[in-house]
Design a protein around this motif. Structure first.
Motif, PDB file in Angstrom:
ATOM      1  N   GLU A 137      69.101  -1.545  64.259  1.00 34.82           N
ATOM      2  CA  GLU A 137      68.761  -1.024  62.937  1.00 34.82           C
ATOM      3  C   GLU A 137      69.148   0.446  62.886  1.00 34.82           C
ATOM      4  N   ILE A 163      68.835   3.981  60.889  1.00 34.58           N
ATOM      5  CA  ILE A 163      67.962   4.709  59.974  1.00 34.58           C
ATOM      6  C   ILE A 163      68.526   6.114  59.795  1.00 34.58           C
ATOM      7  N   ARG A 173      65.445   7.951  52.669  1.00 35.68           N
ATOM      8  CA  ARG A 173      65.774   7.217  53.900  1.00 35.68           C
ATOM      9  C   ARG A 173      66.735   6.088  53.584  1.00 35.68           C
ATOM     10  N   ASN A 199      67.874   2.699  55.337  1.00 36.33           N
ATOM     11  CA  ASN A 199      67.492   1.771  56.403  1.00 36.33           C
ATOM     12  C   ASN A 199      68.488   0.606  56.306  1.00 36.33           C
ATOM     13  N   THR A 232      68.495  -2.290  57.392  1.00 37.69           N
ATOM     14  CA  THR A 232      67.919  -3.604  57.087  1.00 37.69           C
ATOM     15  C   THR A 232      67.624  -3.732  55.589  1.00 37.69           C
ATOM     16  N   VAL A 233      67.231  -2.626  54.993  1.00 38.20           N
ATOM     17  CA  VAL A 233      66.970  -2.618  53.544  1.00 38.20           C
ATOM     18  C   VAL A 233      68.292  -2.623  52.778  1.00 38.20           C
TER      19      VAL A 233
HETATM   20  C1  NAG Z   1      63.533  -0.908  57.890  1.00 37.65           C
HETATM   21  O1  NAG Z   1      63.313  -1.982  57.025  1.00 37.65           O
HETATM   22  C2  NAG Z   1      62.763  -3.146  57.593  1.00 37.65           C
HETATM   23  C3  NAG Z   1      62.697  -4.213  56.526  1.00 37.65           C
HETATM   24  O2  NAG Z   1      61.950  -3.766  55.441  1.00 37.65           O
HETATM   25  C4  NAG Z   1      61.413  -2.826  58.186  1.00 37.65           C
HETATM   26  O3  NAG Z   1      60.885  -3.967  58.842  1.00 37.65           O
HETATM   27  C5  NAG Z   1      61.560  -1.700  59.183  1.00 37.65           C
HETATM   28  O4  NAG Z   1      60.295  -1.326  59.686  1.00 37.65           O
HETATM   29  C6  NAG Z   1      62.222  -0.492  58.514  1.00 37.65           C
HETATM   30  N1  NAG Z   1      62.410   0.529  59.548  1.00 37.65           N
HETATM   31  C7  NAG Z   1      62.097   1.802  59.364  1.00 37.65           C
HETATM   32  C8  NAG Z   1      62.227   2.704  60.530  1.00 37.65           C
HETATM   33  O5  NAG Z   1      61.716   2.223  58.299  1.00 37.65           O
END
Ligand code: NAG
Length: 251
Positions: free
Chosen positions: A42, A44, A56, A58, A60-61
């Motif tokens: 991931e 960030i 931010r 991210n 994954t987002v």
């Molecule tokens: C990034 O996004 C994912 C999915 O919403 C989440 O599970 C994760 O904790 C996020 N990571 C950070 C460091 O914000």
């Protein structure tokens, strides 16, 4: 199993820092991963002003998220502009790329422990004897040290340190067993580690401790040397005596 650890590679890119008047604008990129397949990597990217995170990204987002008024405004604009496309390349190009380098150079490496078994003085007073099993200079951290007594695992009266960090990527661990010796028993320390095809098993030789053995060895060497010298002297004496006899004219 060892990949359950999450490695935070925090590469703080202080892109612009102004400290003279107490303001600090920073951008922090993180790559978080826990497996060498990198499927869970991931990326960030945080924009922080004076400890307040405004925006931010991210991976994954998949888009920028704003957390403050100014952050929300900027995130909206960046999500429509070239910033988003650029950010989306960073999971592969920056995060996974570097993670793979870390795995191949360090994280996937296995270094065998060196195992030493010795006796010590028991601390509890419940038992007469104590053995200490030490494993040194191994990598990665996960290791299993077990005590075996006549083929059975011993769990009582065993104490162990944590895996101790040497500070040079290597680890060490110390485990001790307090016990009351029985004649004819077999005690060993078994070490299991990812670097080993089969466990290392060190068997305790209850006969005598090393220091006593070396004292006996020195004594025995002295005795042998003494005997050799005595024998040499005796032979010399005998020959001299018989030579003397032939040299002396009779009559
Ligand atoms: C990034 O996004 C994912 C999915 O919403 C989440 O599970 C994760 O904790 C996020 N990571 C950070 C460091 O914000």
């Amino acid at each position: 199993m060892s990949w359950s650890t999450i490695f935070f590679i925090c590469m703080a890119l202080m892109l612009s820092t102004q400290t003279a008047d107490g303001y600090k604008n920073s951008r922090l990129t993180h790559c978080v991963f826990s497996s060498n397949y990198l499927h869970d990597a991931e990326y960030i990217d945080s924009y922080v002003f004076n400890k307040v995170e405004n925006i931010r990204f991210n991976s994954t987002v998949g888009h920028f998220v704003g957390y403050t008024e100014i952050g929300i405004k900027n995130a909206e604009a960046w999500n429509k502009g070239p910033e988003l496309a650029q950010e989306k390349t960073r999971l592969e190009g920056y995060c996974k790329h570097n993670a793979a380098i870390f795995y191949s150079n360090i994280l996937d490496k296995h270094v065998k422990p060196s195992v030493r078994l010795s006796s010590g003085s028991p601390s509890s007073g419940r038992h007469h004897a104590m053995l200490v099993c030490r494993a040194y200079d191994y990598y990665p951290k996960q290791i299993k040290v077990t005590w075996m007594r006549d083929g059975q695992e011993v769990t009582s009266d065993v104490t162990s340190t944590e895996e101790l960090v040497d500070g040079d990527w290597y680890y060490q661990i110390h485990s001790q067993l307090e016990y009351t010796p029985k004649s004819g028993e077999k005690i060993s320390c078994m070490v299991e580690h990812a670097s080993l095809d089969k466990p290392i098993e060190e068997h305790w030789d209850p006969s005598l401790p090393e220091s006593e053995k070396s004292k006996i060895a020195i004594g025995a060497s002295g005795l042998v040397l003494g005997l050799v010298l005595t024998l040499a002297g005796l032979i010399y004496y005998q020959r001299k005596k018989s030579n003397g006899r032939t040299l002396v004219p009779s009559g």
